[in-house]
Design a protein around this motif. Structure first.
Motif, PDB file in Angstrom:
ATOM      1  N   VAL A   1       3.802   5.721  -5.683  1.00  0.00           N
ATOM      2  CA  VAL A   1       3.780   5.797  -7.150  1.00  0.00           C
ATOM      3  C   VAL A   1       2.656   6.710  -7.616  1.00  0.00           C
ATOM      4  N   VAL A   2       1.494   6.596  -7.019  1.00  0.00           N
ATOM      5  CA  VAL A   2       0.374   7.458  -7.401  1.00  0.00           C
ATOM      6  C   VAL A   2       0.709   8.918  -7.107  1.00  0.00           C
ATOM      7  N   GLY A   3       1.350   9.172  -5.974  1.00  0.00           N
ATOM      8  CA  GLY A   3       1.744  10.539  -5.651  1.00  0.00           C
ATOM      9  C   GLY A   3       2.745  11.100  -6.633  1.00  0.00           C
ATOM     10  N   LEU A   4       3.680  10.273  -7.084  1.00  0.00           N
ATOM     11  CA  LEU A   4       4.664  10.732  -8.063  1.00  0.00           C
ATOM     12  C   LEU A   4       4.033  10.973  -9.425  1.00  0.00           C
ATOM     13  N   VAL A   5       3.094  10.119  -9.808  1.00  0.00           N
ATOM     14  CA  VAL A   5       2.461  10.256 -11.114  1.00  0.00           C
ATOM     15  C   VAL A   5       1.572  11.492 -11.142  1.00  0.00           C
ATOM     16  N   ARG A   6       0.823  11.729 -10.090  1.00  0.00           N
ATOM     17  CA  ARG A   6      -0.080  12.876 -10.062  1.00  0.00           C
ATOM     18  C   ARG A   6       0.680  14.185  -9.929  1.00  0.00           C
ATOM     19  N   GLY A   7       1.764  14.165  -9.190  1.00  0.00           N
ATOM     20  CA  GLY A   7       2.530  15.384  -8.996  1.00  0.00           C
ATOM     21  C   GLY A   7       1.803  16.348  -8.080  1.00  0.00           C
TER      22      GLY A   7
ATOM     23  N   LEU B   1       0.821  -1.208   0.000  1.00  0.00           N
ATOM     24  CA  LEU B   1       0.000   0.000   0.000  1.00  0.00           C
ATOM     25  C   LEU B   1       0.854   1.257   0.000  1.00  0.00           C
ATOM     26  N   PHE B   2       1.967   1.227   0.748  1.00  0.00           N
ATOM     27  CA  PHE B   2       2.864   2.373   0.753  1.00  0.00           C
ATOM     28  C   PHE B   2       3.461   2.616  -0.626  1.00  0.00           C
ATOM     29  N   LEU B   3       3.912   1.548  -1.275  1.00  0.00           N
ATOM     30  CA  LEU B   3       4.511   1.698  -2.597  1.00  0.00           C
ATOM     31  C   LEU B   3       3.494   2.191  -3.620  1.00  0.00           C
ATOM     32  N   VAL B   4       2.285   1.683  -3.560  1.00  0.00           N
ATOM     33  CA  VAL B   4       1.244   2.119  -4.489  1.00  0.00           C
ATOM     34  C   VAL B   4       0.937   3.598  -4.277  1.00  0.00           C
TER      35      VAL B   4
END
Length: 57
Positions: free
Chosen positions: A47-53, A41-44
């Motif tokens: 990744v979502v935080g990095l993709v959304r910016g 869950l942390f990794l997901v």
């Protein structure tokens, strides 16, 4: 969620010292499962935080 992992590990340690091998083994398996779910869950979320910016709203 990680507090659950610590709780199950403490239960496993106490059960192991007292000679309850089945309970200790089950507690360790539950703790491992919860730990890996927390890591995934942390990794997901990372990744979502990095993709959304960051938005400037």
């Amino acid at each position: 969620m990680l507090s659950w992992v610590v709780t199950f590990l403490i239960i496993a340690l106490i059960a192991g010292v007292l000679g309850f091998g089945g309970i200790a083994g089950a507690s360790v398996e539950i703790a491992k499962a919860i730990f890996f779910i927390a890591v995934i869950l942390f990794l997901v979320s990372a990744v979502v935080g990095l993709v959304r910016g960051r938005s400037n709203i």
